[in-house]
Scaffold this motif. Structure first.
Motif, PDB file in Angstrom:
ATOM      1  N   PHE A   1     114.874  -3.292   8.680  1.00  0.00           N
ATOM      2  CA  PHE A   1     115.093  -3.481  10.125  1.00  0.00           C
ATOM      3  C   PHE A   1     115.429  -2.334  11.050  1.00  0.00           C
ATOM      4  N   GLU A   2     114.835  -2.099  11.944  1.00  0.00           N
ATOM      5  CA  GLU A   2     114.988  -0.864  12.664  1.00  0.00           C
ATOM      6  C   GLU A   2     116.572  -0.472  13.216  1.00  0.00           C
ATOM      7  N   GLU A   3     117.150  -1.931  13.732  1.00  0.00           N
ATOM      8  CA  GLU A   3     118.217  -2.018  14.298  1.00  0.00           C
ATOM      9  C   GLU A   3     119.283  -1.622  13.347  1.00  0.00           C
ATOM     10  N   ALA A   4     119.172  -1.994  12.264  1.00  0.00           N
ATOM     11  CA  ALA A   4     120.227  -1.472  11.143  1.00  0.00           C
ATOM     12  C   ALA A   4     119.905  -0.156  10.595  1.00  0.00           C
ATOM     13  N   ARG A   5     118.677   0.257  10.437  1.00  0.00           N
ATOM     14  CA  ARG A   5     118.594   1.520   9.755  1.00  0.00           C
ATOM     15  C   ARG A   5     118.594   2.920  10.626  1.00  0.00           C
ATOM     16  N   ARG A   6     118.400   2.595  11.844  1.00  0.00           N
ATOM     17  CA  ARG A   6     118.145   3.702  12.831  1.00  0.00           C
ATOM     18  C   ARG A   6     119.743   4.422  12.904  1.00  0.00           C
ATOM     19  N   PRO A   7     120.923   3.825  12.866  1.00  0.00           N
ATOM     20  CA  PRO A   7     122.064   4.666  13.033  1.00  0.00           C
ATOM     21  C   PRO A   7     122.817   5.021  11.911  1.00  0.00           C
ATOM     22  N   VAL A   8     122.337   4.687  10.903  1.00  0.00           N
ATOM     23  CA  VAL A   8     122.921   5.133   9.476  1.00  0.00           C
ATOM     24  C   VAL A   8     121.851   5.896   8.594  1.00  0.00           C
ATOM     25  N   ARG A   9     122.344   6.440   7.487  1.00  0.00           N
ATOM     26  CA  ARG A   9     121.892   7.361   6.570  1.00  0.00           C
ATOM     27  C   ARG A   9     122.080   6.838   5.130  1.00  0.00           C
ATOM     28  N   GLU A  10     121.401   5.507   5.067  1.00  0.00           N
ATOM     29  CA  GLU A  10     121.684   4.782   3.718  1.00  0.00           C
ATOM     30  C   GLU A  10     120.548   4.771   3.013  1.00  0.00           C
ATOM     31  N   GLY A  11     119.365   5.326   3.327  1.00  0.00           N
ATOM     32  CA  GLY A  11     118.154   5.360   2.612  1.00  0.00           C
ATOM     33  C   GLY A  11     118.201   6.350   1.565  1.00  0.00           C
ATOM     34  N   SER A  12     117.114   6.387   0.668  1.00  0.00           N
ATOM     35  CA  SER A  12     117.000   7.278  -0.553  1.00  0.00           C
ATOM     36  C   SER A  12     115.689   7.308  -1.151  1.00  0.00           C
ATOM     37  N   ILE A  13     115.479   8.340  -2.008  1.00  0.00           N
ATOM     38  CA  ILE A  13     114.354   8.252  -2.862  1.00  0.00           C
ATOM     39  C   ILE A  13     114.690   8.344  -4.422  1.00  0.00           C
ATOM     40  N   ILE A  14     114.408   7.180  -4.922  1.00  0.00           N
ATOM     41  CA  ILE A  14     114.702   7.153  -6.293  1.00  0.00           C
ATOM     42  C   ILE A  14     113.497   7.329  -7.291  1.00  0.00           C
ATOM     43  N   ALA A  15     113.867   7.609  -8.528  1.00  0.00           N
ATOM     44  CA  ALA A  15     112.541   8.115  -9.639  1.00  0.00           C
ATOM     45  C   ALA A  15     112.846   7.610 -10.761  1.00  0.00           C
ATOM     46  N   MET A  16     111.970   7.232 -11.744  1.00  0.00           N
ATOM     47  CA  MET A  16     111.899   6.909 -12.808  1.00  0.00           C
ATOM     48  C   MET A  16     110.692   7.525 -13.703  1.00  0.00           C
ATOM     49  N   THR A  17     110.684   7.491 -15.046  1.00  0.00           N
ATOM     50  CA  THR A  17     109.636   7.974 -15.933  1.00  0.00           C
ATOM     51  C   THR A  17     108.574   6.893 -16.127  1.00  0.00           C
ATOM     52  N   VAL A  18     107.358   6.942 -16.095  1.00  0.00           N
ATOM     53  CA  VAL A  18     106.218   5.839 -16.519  1.00  0.00           C
ATOM     54  C   VAL A  18     105.646   6.498 -17.582  1.00  0.00           C
ATOM     55  N   ASP A  19     104.711   5.683 -18.205  1.00  0.00           N
ATOM     56  CA  ASP A  19     103.921   6.129 -19.322  1.00  0.00           C
ATOM     57  C   ASP A  19     102.541   6.717 -18.944  1.00  0.00           C
ATOM     58  N   VAL A  20     101.865   6.380 -17.959  1.00  0.00           N
ATOM     59  CA  VAL A  20     100.591   6.785 -17.524  1.00  0.00           C
ATOM     60  C   VAL A  20     100.707   7.646 -16.185  1.00  0.00           C
ATOM     61  N   PRO A  21     100.194   8.924 -16.295  1.00  0.00           N
ATOM     62  CA  PRO A  21     100.334   9.938 -15.152  1.00  0.00           C
ATOM     63  C   PRO A  21      99.469   9.685 -14.069  1.00  0.00           C
ATOM     64  N   ALA A  22      99.667  10.135 -12.951  1.00  0.00           N
ATOM     65  CA  ALA A  22      98.843  10.097 -11.523  1.00  0.00           C
ATOM     66  C   ALA A  22      97.491  10.502 -12.166  1.00  0.00           C
TER      67      ALA A  22
END
Length: 292
Positions: A271-292
């Motif tokens: 929700f924009e109203e909740a996300r716009r004023p704060v910086r709580e977003g992230s990018i996470i990562a994990m390893t999988v078996d089959v590549p791009a």
């Protein structure tokens, strides 16, 4: 199989559209207006473009120039060799609501979806078009009846898959030689089509909110379930693998040095109203078996 999940980038508002390009992870951050890139481990962050009207889908023309969706003013922007941004196409006569995710094919044709209604304003949901933008900037409506067309990919065999976030499905089209889309069909049925249209009533009917997506080398389609806190791998339209992320996720992309790192954009909600004023977003990562 358990997957170790690490945080690659944090301090974001709401990231979307992770793309592995030129040995770097590129992404949009909605409410800072930034398109940025980092190395696979999150280091060496670079500001690639600033899009005041909210960046979303990313892609590249055959000559290497970046295309980026400008959501609020319904434009696709092009980054020139000198770093300046110019209007590549104006979709305001065809789109409804914000523009959304995008894929660019090997010929430089862009396929982009839109919301179809004012999501953040609380309008009832309605079907939306999928648009094609040719390299000269001309716009063609390819479909009109998709429920929040979102993540878009094109398989090596020439099938375009588009997630319908509020339709509980992934739809498929055949891409003709001229770029037009043919033979519309349901590729993955993840639940019944919601019967409600008021947004607060639609959400409980969404079984899988298929948001952003990416393909692996075996034809598996990874999708981020925006309401389920999980990443799903679909094979031939059926769920093959499920990774619970412990946080809501909204897009995913395969990359890293060997192509087996699955990056996902995470935030507490959308929700924009909740996300716009704060910086709580992230990018996470994990390893999988089959590549791009």
């Amino acid at each position: 199989m358990a997957h170790e999940i690490t945080t690659v980038v944090d301090g974001l508002s709401f990231s979307e559209c992770p793309r592995w390009h030129d040995d770097r992870l590129w992404f949009s951050d909605f409410y800072t207006g930034e398109v940025a890139s980092v190395r696979a481990d999150g280091s060496d962050k670079r500001l690639e473009a600033t899009v005041p009207e909210q960046p979303s889908g990313l892609g590249w023309l055959p000559d290497g120039r970046l295309l980026v969706v400008s959501m609020r003013d319904q434009k696709i922007l092009r980054r020139e060799d000198d770093g300046s941004l110019v209007v590549h196409a104006d979709l305001s006569g065809h789109a409804r609501g914000h523009l959304n995710d995008m894929v660019v094919d090997a010929q430089g044709r862009a396929y982009v979806g839109c919301f179809g209604f004012d999501l953040m304003g609380g309008e009832p949901s309605s079907p939306a078009p999928l648009l094609r933008v040719d390299p000269d900037g001309s716009v063609t409506v390819e479909a009109t009846d998709l429920w929040f067309p979102n993540g878009v990919v094109i398989t090596p065999g020439g099938t375009l898959l588009v997630n319908e976030t509020f339709g509980n499905r992934v739809s498929a089209f055949d891409v003709a030689a001229d770029g037009s889309l043919e033979n519309q069909r349901v590729w993955a049925e993840l639940g019944p089509l919601p019967t409600e249209r008021e947004f607060e009533k639609v959400l409980p009917q969404v079984v899988v909110a298929a948001d952003g997506s990416c393909l692996d080398s075996e034809g598996g389609l990874w999708i981020a379930d925006a309401t389920g806190g999980r990443l799903l791998r679909l094979v031939d339209g059926a769920i093959d693998t499920e990774i619970e992320t412990g946080t809501p996720v909204y897009a995913c992309g395969l990359g890293g040095p060997d192509g087996t790192t699955l990056f996902a954009c995470a935030a507490p909600d959308f929700f924009e109203e909740a996300r716009r004023p704060v910086r709580e977003g992230s990018i996470i990562a994990m390893t999988v078996d089959v590549p791009a």
